[in-house]
Design an enzyme around this catalytic site. Structure first.
Site, PDB file in Angstrom:
ATOM      1  CB  SER A 194      -0.961  -0.036   1.185  1.00 44.21           C
ATOM      2  OG  SER A 194      -1.992   0.907   1.026  1.00 44.21           O
ATOM      3  CD  GLU A 310      -5.322  -3.569  -4.113  1.00 42.91           C
ATOM      4  OE1 GLU A 310      -5.423  -3.334  -2.895  1.00 42.91           O
ATOM      5  OE2 GLU A 310      -4.286  -4.014  -4.637  1.00 42.91           O
ATOM      6  CG  HIS A 370      -5.788  -2.354   0.321  1.00 38.18           C
ATOM      7  ND1 HIS A 370      -4.890  -2.188  -0.710  1.00 38.18           N
ATOM      8  CD2 HIS A 370      -5.338  -1.551   1.331  1.00 38.18           C
ATOM      9  CE1 HIS A 370      -3.956  -1.327  -0.351  1.00 38.18           C
ATOM     10  NE2 HIS A 370      -4.200  -0.937   0.897  1.00 38.18           N
TER      11      HIS A 370
END
Length: 456
Positions: A194, A310, A370
């Site tokens: 990230s 995600e 994610h």
């Protein structure tokens, strides 16, 4: 002993930085909370990091150090992200095999940069414990760096990108000291997820990054490199909320906790669109990251990818597949397009670029969400919080395969699948796609986003 303590018996290492006392448990040694820079307080706040001098006394590295995060972004986060008080936030942790094997020589090193949108996150997360890497002959280093306003605000009279400067100094510390822990300073992989993955790409694109690391891994990282003027508008609003001028002196009169809470409040009011991160236009990032990647880091092999969904999970599989085919999701705009653009920018890189896509849909998160790939890459499916995020029975075989691929890359092996160039039909390795083998080499995974990308 609490969750911030390392288990086991004391073990001592004599490094150039000083005498460091960690803990050995089973086949793993842990050295936690080691300061690599002076605490960024007082006159050092909003200033480039200052290397920590040699430790004058034996340093107790038995527990995680202070974190830059004081206030989590959300009440509940997918990854457990503990906040630990204290001033020495510029610290790192090392997890290494319990004993050095003289026959195999110094071990490869992975330096891990945590995520959190450049606003939050914690290197003390149990999902980042490097025990499986140590088991497999890799020294794992986790790094803390300044976040939010303290790390990335473009204030007048302040050098930009202080958080990235922290990371560069941490890499310098690793180069100078990691041999004492059994690591090879000439085989350092910088990796992150990230915001951490975005930081990896930023460092790879920077003219200042050369020579500090030898391989790179970006998991769900984007090509972040904002405009300082837009950030200053944010700082104006933040200053009004805090009742101070948006200057070094003004923000210096508020605690880190007060500033982080005010940033989060503004972020909530802005629908989650409030971002502070790397800014373009200084010596570290003189040009946008994508442009820098076309010039720098071509001697550094790069592994990168994204999860299938995600931030776009929650729908039925067929609905998710249709949205993905259109290439218009947040997932595609922020993360998957960055993979295609990075591969295109580096298409002439001699060292090579390889893509992966994590496709296993968590029953708890509503898709290949994610952060869902992290326990697999770290092979820590038994860590706290994993069952809540991935369900009671995530596939252990997938963790074995994904972790082995990452370990092989850190060791210096090229991935078994073909390189990517940013073209349509680029090869990638898919992990955990429903109805397929746990790993499958495929093509075209990134085509919907690649169509909108012009070659660099």
């Amino acid at each position: 002993m609490d969750s911030f303590d390392a288990p086991g018996e004391p073990v001592t290492v004599h490094a150039p930085a000083g005498t460091i006392i960690g803990r050995r448990a089973g086949q793993v040694r842990r050295f936690l909370g080691i300061p690599y820079a002076e605490a960024p307080t007082g006159m050092r706040r909003f200033a480039p990091p200052v290397p920590r001098g040699r430790l004058p006394e034996p340093f107790d590295a038995s527990r995680h150090g202070a974190t830059s995060q004081r206030v989590p972004l959300f009440a509940t986060t997918t990854i457990p992200e503990p906040s630990i008080p204290g001033d020495d936030v510029l610290n790192l942790g090392i997890v290494a095999p319990a004993a050095q094997d003289d026959d195999r020589g110094p071990l490869p090193v992975m330096v891990w940069i945590h995520g959190g949108g450049f606003l939050a996150g914690s290197p003390a997360s149990p999902w980042y414990d490097g025990r499986a890497f140590a088991r497999d002959g890799v020294v794992c280093v986790t790094v803390g760096y300044r976040l939010g306003v303290d790390g990335f605000a473009p204030l007048d009279g302040v050098r930009p990108n202080l958080g990235l400067r922290d990371l560069l100094l941490a890499l310098d510390w690793v180069r100078e000291n990691i041999a004492a822990f059994g690591g090879d300073p000439d085989r350092v992989t910088v990796a992150g997820q990230s915001a951490g993955g975005a930081a990896v790409l930023a460092l790879l694109s920077s003219p200042e990054g050369g020579g500090r690391f030898h391989r790179a891994v970006s998991l769900s990282g984007g090509l972040f490199g904002g405009d300082a003027d837009a950030a200053r508008d944010l700082l104006e609003r933040l200053g009004r909320r805090l009742g101070v001028p948006p200057t070094r002196t003004g923000f210096g009169g508020r605690t880190v906790e007060q500033i982080q809470q005010a940033v989060i409040d503004l972020r909530d009011e802005s629908g989650g669109r409030l971002v502070l991160g790397p800014c373009v236009g200084d010596d570290l990032l003189p040009v946008p990251v994508a442009d820098g990647l076309a010039v720098h880091g071509h001697d550094v092999p790069l592994l990168l990818g994204a999860t299938g969904d995600e931030f776009d999970g929650g729908a039925e599989q067929e609905t998710r597949a249709a949205a993905r085919a259109a290439g218009t999701r947040v997932t595609d705009a922020l993360f998957r397009s960055a993979c295609a653009r990075t591969a295109a920018a580096r298409r002439r890189a001699a060292a090579g670029t390889w893509l992966y896509s994590f496709e296993w849909p968590s029953p708890m998160l509503g898709g290949a969400a994610h952060c869902a790939d992290l326990p697999f890459f770290f092979d820590v499916l038994d860590a706290p919080g994993v069952a809540e995020a991935l369900g009671p029975n995530p596939p252990a075989g997938l963790a074995t395969l994904m972790h082995a691929d990452l370990v092989g890359f850190v060791r210096g092996q090229d991935p078994a699948w073909a390189r990517a160039t940013g073209a349509l039909g680029d090869p990638a390795r898919e992990y955990g796609r429903p109805g397929a083998a746990l790993t499958a080499d495929t093509t075209g995974v990134y085509d919907p986003v690649a169509r909108a990308v012009e070659p660099c």
